[in-house]
Design a protein around this motif. Structure first.
Motif: not given
Length: 518
Positions: A18, A22, A57, A64, A121-122
């Motif tokens: 992550w 990002w 996540s 996240i 990830w989301e």
């Protein structure tokens, strides 16, 4: 054949964490991402407003970025600003709109891998399905860019922007796809970021569109706080909703009372019937595909309705396929150089959903359902010591009791139920348990039997031994009964749903009391 267990502890694929994702977001779209939060996009600029909520996540509990939730007053300001953008966009000729949307698609294609990684990830999508979600959005909108002129003949944009409220499971191929086609047709567009996940992916996609001059608004917030602005505000020209029946019913009441243009896709219990059937290898081959993304999609098939005399043959075909399913951490590999795994599904959207379904399974068994298959997290692919609270191994139950939600509602997870029937009338009644569905399938050897029974199945699309899906490009989509309200979409109907045609035009769709769409 059961999934193979890794011979050594798994590791996270280098470059896919992550923090890695990002940092790439900050580099690609610094205007939309700031420090550890995403921004809202309204009035043609990125706004550091809203109350950012913490989020984790579903993949492994990693913290996240959460959605920056606006209040109702700010949402109304965003809607009013979108109307101004809509009026400006009305003056942009179609060739220029096509060029801007096409440039957006090129930018999305350039950043395809990052968009897909954010989806992993989301919302927990396996890598294969995450990339497919991005690709379907790009390819689907290109089809409209290449052929939209005849679809817009004698048609004009709506008097106000299109408001989009969608579920979290397909941010790109459903939500972004719809937004870009709506803009191509001449409308400014507003989207509410789903509360449960996908805000960073949507933020990046909207940043790329905004750079090309596409009039996009993206806001976050709770449904109760934002619904007055995004559904009822007089500035809104159309409401496009994808989600559950409870919320959909409230929106349907509002838009009907207001006479507002609407597309409301809601859940239904999609069913697969088996009657006088013998091609069991074909059924075995399709079962794993039906578990893609853990059945967290509107066209999943969680219910099998099986002729009782075929039950033993059905189990012999079904159980080996379910036991072969591969699930686990979507980014876990045995060696750093290995490609990402080919999984059928990863986690559910959050730990609360996994617990809810686990409790429903336990309750159904306690009230008489028979467990035909219960997977174990020991069969999954996980990092050592990782949080697995959002994961639910596949489960199959026989005859859930009528008192169980699994009897009549879509589970939205890897839980199948099997109902046995003895007559064609029972078959149809069981397949129509939810009073309307998006898709259905009937497996039968006799084409005449299929032709006779298929029209009695209350689904928008019915397949003969094959699954049906939402479809892309020119394939129409809608729902039957309570699974849909408003205009049907797909092909030229997606354009017609967000434009105005000749006076007295009747819109194809599923409208209560067959009201005309204004």
């Amino acid at each position: 054949m059961a999934p193979t267990t890794p011979s050594s502890p798994l590791v996270l694929k280098p470059g896919t964490s992550w923090p890695d994702a990002w940092e790439r977001c900050l580099a690609v779209a610094p205007e939309a991402f700031r420090d550890d939060r995403v921004l809202n996009l309204w009035a043609s600029s990125w706004q550091a407003d809203g109350r950012a909520l913490p989020a984790t996540s579903p993949v492994d509990g990693t913290p996240i970025a959460g959605p920056p939730r606006l209040d109702a007053a700010t949402a109304h300001r965003a809607v009013r600003a979108s109307l101004d953008a809509h009026r400006d966009w009305l003056q942009v000729p179609l060739p220029e709109r096509r060029a801007r949307v096409a440039a957006t698609l090129d930018a999305l294609a350039e950043h395809r891998e990052l968009l897909a990684l954010l989806l992993v990830w989301e919302i927990g999508k396996p890598w294969r399905l995450a990339r497919a979600d991005v690709d379907r959005a790009i390819d689907g909108v290109r089809w409209y860019v290449d052929g939209v002129e005849p679809m817009l003949a004698d048609r004009t944009p709506l008097p106000g922007p299109v408001s989009n409220i969608a579920s979290w499971n397909y941010p790109m191929s459903v939500l972004v796809h719809a937004m870009l086609v709506q803009a191509l047709a001449g409308n400014a567009v507003i989207a509410k970021a789903p509360t449960d996940g996908g805000v960073a992916c949507l933020t990046l996609a909207c940043a790329l569109a905004a750079r090309e001059g596409v009039p996009v608004t993206l806001v976050s917030g709770g449904g109760r706080e934002l619904s007055e602005a995004l559904v009822r505000a007089p500035e809104i020209g159309c409401v496009s909703f994808v989600g559950g029946r409870d919320t959909g019913a409230r929106i349907a009441t509002a838009v009907t009372d207001l006479g507002k243009r609407h597309v409301l896709e809601q859940e239904g219990l999609n069913t697969w019937g088996v009657w006088n059937f013998t091609d069991w290898p074909a059924l075995t081959s399709v079962i794993p595909k039906l578990f893609d993304y853990g059945k967290q999609r509107c066209t999943a098939y969680p219910r099998f309705v099986v002729q009782r005399t075929l039950f033993a043959d059905f189990l012999a075909a079904y159980l080996p396929a379910v036991r072969s399913l591969r699930f686990g951490h979507p980014l876990a590999v045995e060696r750093p150089e290995d490609p990402l795994p080919e999984l059928d599904f990863g986690p559910l959207i959050n730990a609360a959903k996994a617990k809810e379904l686990s409790d429903q399974v336990a309750e159904a068994i306690g009230r008489g359902a028979a467990p035909l298959h219960r997977g174990s997290t020991a069969d999954g692919r996980f990092l050592p010591g990782q949080d697995t609270s959002a994961y639910l191994p596949p489960v199959t139950l026989l005859n859930p009791p009528p008192s169980s939600p699994l009897h009549h509602a879509e589970p939205f997870g890897p839980v199948d139920t099997v109902v046995l029937v003895d007559t064609e009338a029972e078959l149809l009644a069981a397949m129509n348990a939810s009073n309307g569905a998006l898709v259905a399938t009937l497996s039968t050897d006799d084409p005449g039997t299929y032709d006779r029974l298929a029209p009695e199945i209350r689904a928008f699309k019915t397949g003969h031994g094959v699954p049906r899906s939402r479809g892309d490009r020119d394939e129409l989509f809608g729902g039957f009964g309570h699974s849909w309200r408003g205009a049907f979409v797909g092909g030229d109907l997606l354009v017609r749903a967000v434009t105005t045609g000749p006076p007295g035009e009747r819109a194809p769709g599923n409208f209560p009391d067959y009201h005309l769409m204004p």
